[in-house]
Design a protein around this motif. Sequence first.
Motif, short mmCIF file in Angstrom:
data_model
loop_
_atom_site.label_atom_id
_atom_site.label_comp_id
_atom_site.label_asym_id
_atom_site.label_seq_id
_atom_site.Cartn_x
_atom_site.Cartn_y
_atom_site.Cartn_z
N MET A 263 0.95 -1.26 -0.07
CA MET A 263 0.10 -0.50 -0.22
C MET A 263 0.60 1.40 -0.30
N HIS A 264 0.45 2.77 0.03
CA HIS A 264 0.76 3.59 -0.42
C HIS A 264 0.17 4.79 0.05
N GLY A 265 0.48 5.80 1.32
CA GLY A 265 0.24 6.64 1.16
C GLY A 265 0.45 7.96 0.97
N PHE A 266 -0.17 8.56 0.69
CA PHE A 266 -0.55 10.07 -0.70
C PHE A 266 -0.74 11.30 1.13
N ASP A 267 0.43 12.07 0.69
CA ASP A 267 -0.02 13.61 0.99
C ASP A 267 -1.70 14.81 0.36
N LEU A 268 -2.54 14.37 1.20
CA LEU A 268 -3.80 14.40 -0.43
C LEU A 268 -3.61 15.95 -0.11
N GLN A 269 -2.37 16.73 0.62
CA GLN A 269 -2.52 18.24 0.33
C GLN A 269 -1.79 18.60 -1.10
N GLN A 270 -1.12 17.21 -1.08
CA GLN A 270 0.50 17.58 -1.99
C GLN A 270 -0.50 17.25 -3.81
N LEU A 271 -1.66 16.82 -3.70
CA LEU A 271 -2.46 15.76 -4.92
C LEU A 271 -2.53 17.01 -5.75
N ASN A 272 -2.86 16.96 -7.45
CA ASN A 272 -3.36 17.91 -7.99
C ASN A 272 -4.55 17.71 -8.64
N GLU A 273 -5.87 17.60 -7.71
CA GLU A 273 -7.19 17.72 -8.97
C GLU A 273 -7.39 16.13 -9.03
N LYS A 274 -6.57 15.61 -9.54
CA LYS A 274 -6.58 13.32 -9.48
C LYS A 274 -5.74 12.79 -9.69
N ILE A 275 -6.17 11.58 -9.41
CA ILE A 275 -4.49 10.21 -9.77
C ILE A 275 -5.38 9.67 -10.93
N VAL A 276 -4.45 9.41 -11.87
CA VAL A 276 -4.56 9.04 -12.79
C VAL A 276 -3.23 7.92 -13.01
N VAL A 277 -3.21 6.64 -13.27
CA VAL A 277 -3.17 5.49 -13.25
C VAL A 277 -3.02 5.32 -15.24
N ARG A 278 -1.31 5.08 -15.56
CA ARG A 278 -0.78 5.24 -16.92
C ARG A 278 0.55 5.08 -16.95
N ALA A 304 0.17 9.35 -11.33
CA ALA A 304 0.17 10.08 -11.07
C ALA A 304 -0.94 11.13 -11.06
N ASP A 305 -0.71 12.23 -11.44
CA ASP A 305 -1.83 13.50 -11.26
C ASP A 305 -1.63 14.53 -12.10
N ALA A 306 -2.78 15.88 -12.28
CA ALA A 306 -2.60 16.16 -13.15
C ALA A 306 -1.34 17.06 -13.60
N ALA A 307 -0.50 17.58 -12.26
CA ALA A 307 1.43 17.90 -12.82
C ALA A 307 2.25 16.72 -13.20
N GLY A 308 2.21 15.52 -12.53
CA GLY A 308 3.08 14.93 -13.40
C GLY A 308 2.92 13.44 -12.18
N PRO A 309 4.13 12.74 -12.10
CA PRO A 309 4.08 11.62 -11.91
C PRO A 309 4.08 12.10 -10.35
N LEU A 310 3.80 10.68 -9.47
CA LEU A 310 3.74 10.55 -7.97
C LEU A 310 4.53 9.11 -7.43
N ALA A 311 4.00 8.60 -8.14
CA ALA A 311 5.16 7.49 -7.91
C ALA A 311 5.26 6.48 -8.83
N MET A 312 6.33 5.57 -8.88
CA MET A 312 6.84 4.15 -9.64
C MET A 312 5.49 3.52 -9.13
N ALA A 313 4.74 3.25 -9.67
CA ALA A 313 3.42 1.74 -9.66
C ALA A 313 4.41 0.13 -8.93
N GLY A 314 3.37 0.00 -7.97
CA GLY A 314 3.66 -1.64 -7.80
C GLY A 314 5.89 -1.18 -6.63
N ILE A 315 6.27 0.09 -6.95
CA ILE A 315 7.78 0.23 -6.71
C ILE A 315 8.26 1.02 -5.17
N MET A 316 7.68 1.99 -5.82
CA MET A 316 8.14 3.20 -4.31
C MET A 316 7.39 4.59 -5.14
N GLY A 317 7.36 5.17 -3.89
CA GLY A 317 6.62 6.96 -4.02
C GLY A 317 7.77 7.72 -4.54
#
Length: 791
Positions: A263-278, A304-317
Amino acid sequence: MKVSEKWLRSWVNPSVSAQELMDQVTMAGLEVEGFEPVAEAFSGVIVAEIISCERHPNADKLQVCTVSTGSENVQVVCGAPNARAGLKVGFAQVGAVLPGNLNIGQAKLRDVDSFGMLCSEKELGLSAAHEGILELPADAPVGQDIRTYYELDDIAIEVDLTPNRADCLSLRGLAREVGVLNDLPMHAPDLAAVPVQHQDLFDVTIEDGKGCPRYVGRVLHQVDISAATPIWMVERLRRSGIRSIDAVVDVTNYVMLELGQPMHGFDLQQLNEKIVVRKARADEKLVLLDGQEIALDPSILVIADAAGPLAMAGIMGGVHSGVSATTTSVFLESAFFAPIELAGKARAKGLHTDSSHRFERGVDSRLQEAAIERASALLASICGAQAGPLIVKEQAEYIPKRAVIDLYSSVVTSSLGMSIDDLRIKQILVGLGFTLLTEAEGHWQVQAPSWRFDMAIQADLIEELARIVGYDNLPVTAPKVAMKPQGPAEQATPVAALVDRMVSLGYQEAITFSFVEPGVQELMFPNLNSLKLANPISADLSAMRVSLWPGLLKAVQHNLNRQQEQVRLFETGQRFRVENKGLEQVDMLAGVITGSRAAKGWYENGESVDFYDLKGDVEQLLGHIKGVEFEIVNGTNSALHPGQCARIERNGKLVGHLGALHPNLAKSFGFKQNVYLFEVRLDRTLPALLPKFRPLSKQPASTRDLAVVIDEEVSVSAVLDTVREMAGDDLVSLNLFDIYRGKGIDSKRKSIAMGLTWQHSSRTLTDDEINRFMDLIINTLQTRLDAVLRG
C-alpha cells in the motif's frame, strides 16, 4: 520473508515446537532458510520510571536521575540527552548482564554514585539507535522485565519462497499453510469495514487497465502524524526486517506483511486534481522517497496527478507527495498491478523494494478492499484518522481469471501411490482457499483462489494434496510395467555401430556448434539457403549449419594451428536447410582427414593421405550396412575439388559426397596440406536389407579371367555393371584385380582385369555354357563401351 514466531502463532498455534513448526513449513515446499533470536541475550533489565533529573555537579553533560523500579528508588548517573522526569525507560539493575556479556555493577561517575544504567536500544541489542535512552510508552508497567514486556523470547523465521508462492509473502499466507498442515482454524484479525465519517472523495482514472486492472483508494482526514506507533507494531516490523518511520508508513508496511497487499499513503494536500494510473511520458522524471531521481520512460507504469508522476506504480512513491510531519489528510492507495507489466522494471532502475518483490510475483487481485479497511482501522486507532467512502476503479477484462480444474480421486490415487479419503481431500482444498463448485463421488470441479496464479491443471491440485499430506508419508512403490524383451530389427543399423566403425578406423569424434559463421558457410555453399538466428550468441555463430563440414573444418584449423599434423575427425548431427516446404532437418554423418597416412616411425615414409584413403574409409563404413550396395561415382560439390569429387549413391539416389576440399576454400582456411571430407545422410544410409538365406551349392565353381582395354573416360563401375548384366544369374563373384596404364597401352586408354566365378545350385556348368557367357560379355563390352579384349 521474515516473520516472528509469536506473531505467526497469534494466527494459528499448533502444539509443536519451533523446530517442528519450521520442519513442517519446509516439507510443505516453503523452505525455511534459517532463524535467529529477535534480540540478543540479556537479563536484569526492567521497566522503570524517571522520578527526577538534576544536573551533575561535576559534569555538564551528565544528569543525576532518581529512578523508580516499583519497589524502590535508585540513583543513576545518565548522559542521554532525552532523559527527563516522567519518562518510562529500560533500566539495567546492578547485577544485570547486557548483550556482549557486559556486567552492570555499582559505579562512581565524577564522584557521584550510580546504581545501574539507563539503556539505549543499541545497548539492549534491539536496533542500532544509540542517540538516547530507550523511551517506553506511558502505560508500560513499572517493574516488569523488559524481555517480558517486549516478548523478546521469540525467533524471526526466514522463509525462502519459490516465485509461484507469492501468497506466502504474508503472515496470512503462512498461517493458512500452517493451519491446514495441523488441521487448525486460522484466527485472522477483524477486516470488517470501518465506519464512514465523511463523504470526501478523490477522482481516480485508470488509463492503463492492462497494467493496473484494479485500484482502490480512500481519503482519511484528521490524521495525527505525530502519534507514536504502538510498541507491538514496531516490534513486529523490526522482526520482519522493516524499520519504523511514522504511523502512516508503519501501518501500510504492517498490512503488507500481515495480508500481503503493498500500500502507499499520499499527502492529500500535495495531490493535484486527480489520480491517474498511466504509462510514463517521454522525458518525465521523478524524485523517489529515497532521494534518487529516476528518468522515466513509456514502458514504466506510474501513479500521476494532473501535474505529473507521483510514484512508480508498485515500486516506490515520490518524495514530493509522500507523508510528512505536516500531513493531516492522507489518500490511501491499494491496487492490483499485473505482474507481467512490472516484471524487471525495478531492477532496470537499480531498485528492489518489498512492494516490487510482491507485485512482480503476483498479489491477490481481490485483496485491495480488505487491506484498505484493515489499514483504516489501524490508523483510526493510532492516529485518530477519519475514513471516507471507498473509491473502487477496475477494468474487469484484465483481472486474472481463476482457474477451474476437474479433480478425480482415482487420478490422485494413481499419481501418489496411495488413496486419500474424499473428506480429507475436501478439507485440504477448502483450507487452502479453493472453492468446490461441483461435487460428485470421487470427482470435484475446483476453482483456484484469486491468490494462486500457479494453478492450471489437475496435477497442480494433486501436488497441493501431496504437500499437505507430506511427501515423507507417500509410499515408496516400484513401478510395474509388463515388458517383453525386444531386440533391434534386423534391417536397422544403429548410429552407434557406425560411430564404433569410425573409431576403429582411427577417427576421433567431434562435437561442434549447430551455429556457424555465415560468411564461411556462404563461401562453401553459395546456392544453399541457411536459417539466420534472430538472437545469436555471437556474430561468428549466427547461422544454422547447412552441412557438418564448416564445423569440422574449424576443428581441423584449430588442431593444425596447434601442431597436430595428423587429424582424423568425424561428427554425427543435424543439418538445417531452408527448402520450399520449410526448414529441412536431416541427420548426417561427416568426416575429415588430413596429414600423414600413419604416425611417424622408422618404418613409415610420411606419405600424406589422398582421395583413395578417404574413399576406402567410406567404403568400409558403408560396408557395415547389411545387404546394401552403394556406388561411388563422379560428382560435383561447391565445397570440393572439381577433379576429386564423388557422389555416393544408393539405388541411384544421392546419399552423400566425398572428395578433396576446394583449393580456394583451403586457402581461405589457411590450410597448406590437402584436406579430404565426406558426408552422408543417415536417413538414406542406415536402413539395411533383411538378410535372406540362400542354400550353399555343392557343385564345383568355374572361374575365368577377363582383361579388356577401355577409354580413360569410361568408369570401371560401368564395365562391372555390364559384366554383371550379361553374366547370367549363376555369376556368384566378380572381382576386379588389376588396372593397368603404361607400356603397350594407348595413353588415352587403360586396361582392367577381373575374375568371374559361376556356380549353379544343382548341377555342374559346362565349358560351353561358360564360353557363351564370356562371348556375350565381350561382345557387349565392345559394342557398348568400345572395349577391346586384351591379348
